[in-house]
Scaffold this active site. Sequence first.
Site, PDB file in Angstrom:
ATOM      1  N   ASN A  63       0.872  -1.049  -0.142  1.00 38.79           N
ATOM      2  CA  ASN A  63       0.133  -0.204  -0.492  1.00 38.79           C
ATOM      3  C   ASN A  63       1.019   1.403  -0.349  1.00 38.79           C
ATOM      4  O   ASN A  63       2.222   1.948   0.365  1.00 38.79           O
ATOM      5  CB  ASN A  63      -0.795  -0.297   1.064  1.00 38.79           C
ATOM      6  CG  ASN A  63      -0.411  -0.506   2.660  1.00 38.79           C
ATOM      7  OD1 ASN A  63       0.551  -1.039   2.078  1.00 38.79           O
ATOM      8  ND2 ASN A  63      -1.272   0.749   3.469  1.00 38.79           N
ATOM      9  N   GLU A  65       0.059   5.235   0.540  1.00 39.62           N
ATOM     10  CA  GLU A  65      -0.058   6.599   1.255  1.00 39.62           C
ATOM     11  C   GLU A  65      -0.247   7.834   1.309  1.00 39.62           C
ATOM     12  O   GLU A  65       0.466   8.031  -0.044  1.00 39.62           O
ATOM     13  CB  GLU A  65      -0.524   6.377   3.543  1.00 39.62           C
ATOM     14  CG  GLU A  65      -1.162   5.296   3.118  1.00 39.62           C
ATOM     15  CD  GLU A  65      -1.300   4.263   4.459  1.00 39.62           C
ATOM     16  OE1 GLU A  65      -0.830   4.947   5.452  1.00 39.62           O
ATOM     17  OE2 GLU A  65      -1.851   4.045   4.562  1.00 39.62           O
ATOM     18  N   ALA A  67      -0.219  12.012   1.504  1.00 43.05           N
ATOM     19  CA  ALA A  67      -0.984  13.207   2.608  1.00 43.05           C
ATOM     20  C   ALA A  67      -2.421  13.704   1.933  1.00 43.05           C
ATOM     21  O   ALA A  67      -3.272  13.641   3.138  1.00 43.05           O
ATOM     22  CB  ALA A  67       0.035  14.374   2.546  1.00 43.05           C
ATOM     23  N   TYR A  69      -5.011  12.105   2.040  1.00 42.98           N
ATOM     24  CA  TYR A  69      -5.827  10.556   1.980  1.00 42.98           C
ATOM     25  C   TYR A  69      -5.855   8.843   0.913  1.00 42.98           C
ATOM     26  O   TYR A  69      -5.470   8.624   0.514  1.00 42.98           O
ATOM     27  CB  TYR A  69      -6.353  10.264   2.774  1.00 42.98           C
ATOM     28  CG  TYR A  69      -6.104  10.675   4.781  1.00 42.98           C
ATOM     29  CD1 TYR A  69      -4.530  10.827   4.699  1.00 42.98           C
ATOM     30  CD2 TYR A  69      -6.824  10.062   6.047  1.00 42.98           C
ATOM     31  CE1 TYR A  69      -3.853  11.494   6.008  1.00 42.98           C
ATOM     32  CE2 TYR A  69      -5.663  10.645   6.759  1.00 42.98           C
ATOM     33  CZ  TYR A  69      -4.954  11.848   6.772  1.00 42.98           C
ATOM     34  OH  TYR A  69      -4.260  11.256   8.242  1.00 42.98           O
ATOM     35  N   GLU A  76      -3.257  -4.744  -2.770  1.00 41.94           N
ATOM     36  CA  GLU A  76      -3.655  -5.488  -4.132  1.00 41.94           C
ATOM     37  C   GLU A  76      -3.703  -4.690  -5.418  1.00 41.94           C
ATOM     38  O   GLU A  76      -3.354  -5.197  -6.821  1.00 41.94           O
ATOM     39  CB  GLU A  76      -4.756  -5.779  -3.839  1.00 41.94           C
ATOM     40  CG  GLU A  76      -5.182  -6.554  -2.315  1.00 41.94           C
ATOM     41  CD  GLU A  76      -5.615  -6.373  -0.853  1.00 41.94           C
ATOM     42  OE1 GLU A  76      -4.890  -5.280  -0.888  1.00 41.94           O
ATOM     43  OE2 GLU A  76      -6.153  -6.168  -0.674  1.00 41.94           O
ATOM     44  N   CYS A 113     -10.131  -5.332   0.856  1.00 39.90           N
ATOM     45  CA  CYS A 113     -11.578  -3.957   0.555  1.00 39.90           C
ATOM     46  C   CYS A 113     -12.680  -4.241  -1.065  1.00 39.90           C
ATOM     47  O   CYS A 113     -11.881  -4.321  -2.173  1.00 39.90           O
ATOM     48  CB  CYS A 113     -10.827  -2.344   0.883  1.00 39.90           C
ATOM     49  SG  CYS A 113     -10.190  -1.640  -0.691  1.00 39.90           S
ATOM     50  N   CYS A 116     -10.729  -3.317  -4.116  1.00 38.58           N
ATOM     51  CA  CYS A 116      -9.753  -4.360  -4.739  1.00 38.58           C
ATOM     52  C   CYS A 116     -10.617  -5.575  -4.946  1.00 38.58           C
ATOM     53  O   CYS A 116      -9.840  -6.118  -5.737  1.00 38.58           O
ATOM     54  CB  CYS A 116      -8.794  -4.438  -3.432  1.00 38.58           C
ATOM     55  SG  CYS A 116      -7.395  -3.289  -3.009  1.00 38.58           S
TER      56      CYS A 116
HETATM   57  N1  THU Z   1      -5.063  -1.617   2.436  1.00 29.92           N
HETATM   58  C1  THU Z   1      -4.751  -2.215   1.746  1.00 29.92           C
HETATM   59  O1  THU Z   1      -3.522  -1.834   0.920  1.00 29.92           O
HETATM   60  N2  THU Z   1      -5.840  -3.700   0.878  1.00 29.92           N
HETATM   61  C2  THU Z   1      -6.301  -3.747   1.591  1.00 29.92           C
HETATM   62  O2  THU Z   1      -7.223  -5.020   1.621  1.00 29.92           O
HETATM   63  C3  THU Z   1      -7.048  -3.309   2.683  1.00 29.92           C
HETATM   64  C4  THU Z   1      -6.730  -1.638   3.022  1.00 29.92           C
HETATM   65  C5  THU Z   1      -4.374  -0.571   3.508  1.00 29.92           C
HETATM   66  C6  THU Z   1      -5.271   0.758   2.219  1.00 29.92           C
HETATM   67  C7  THU Z   1      -4.567   2.034   3.405  1.00 29.92           C
HETATM   68  O3  THU Z   1      -3.313   2.634   2.761  1.00 29.92           O
HETATM   69  C8  THU Z   1      -4.235   1.022   4.715  1.00 29.92           C
HETATM   70  O4  THU Z   1      -4.386  -0.415   4.223  1.00 29.92           O
HETATM   71  C9  THU Z   1      -4.941   1.351   5.839  1.00 29.92           C
HETATM   72  O5  THU Z   1      -6.318   1.261   5.427  1.00 29.92           O
END
Ligand code: THU
Length: 161
Positions: A63, A65, A67, A69, A76, A113, A116
């Site tokens: 993942n 991220e 600033a 958001y 994934e 999520c 994804c």
């Molecule tokens: N996140 C993922 O990378 N994959 C998932 O299946 C769930 C959430 C990340 C997004 C964000 O950077 C952090 O986890 C918190 O939600």
Amino acid sequence: MSKKIKINTEFEVFDYINDLQKEDKDLLLLAKKAMENAYAPYSNFFVGAALLMENGVIVTGNNQENAAYPSGLCAERVAIYHASSQHPDVKIKAIAVTARTDSKVLNTPVSPCGSCRQSMSEYEVKFKTPIKIIMMGQEGPVYISASISNLLPLTFTSESL
Ligand code: THU
């Protein structure tokens, strides 16, 4: 008058990562490695994904991220979009996903999520081939789904367009 429809979903549960078949375990270990490079300074929730293609190529992601958001992206989708951009004609066989956080020990499998799931489903439909999803937390059991469709009943697909 109405009737009820039931949609069955099924996961295989392994109590320990060592119980997995070698190919699945190796993919999960690569996801764990990829997780270490996650850029997650805002959530401190570190996710790794490793994707196996039919030609044996493995693509990983984590993942990212931001600033601002909503500009970030899940592990994934980083992996699957990279795979599709570099190997557009190669079927995707499996994706392993795992996570850890600083605040507690994650001992239940991380579950992709909704966005994804939708993104992964696109390639399952495109290649008419199920994608296996291997899910694990930091420790504990591993859940395996033979197809994204188990994670996304009543999927919206291109067939509706
Ligand atoms: N996140 C993922 O990378 N994959 C998932 O299946 C769930 C959430 C990340 C997004 C964000 O950077 C952090 O986890 C918190 O939600």
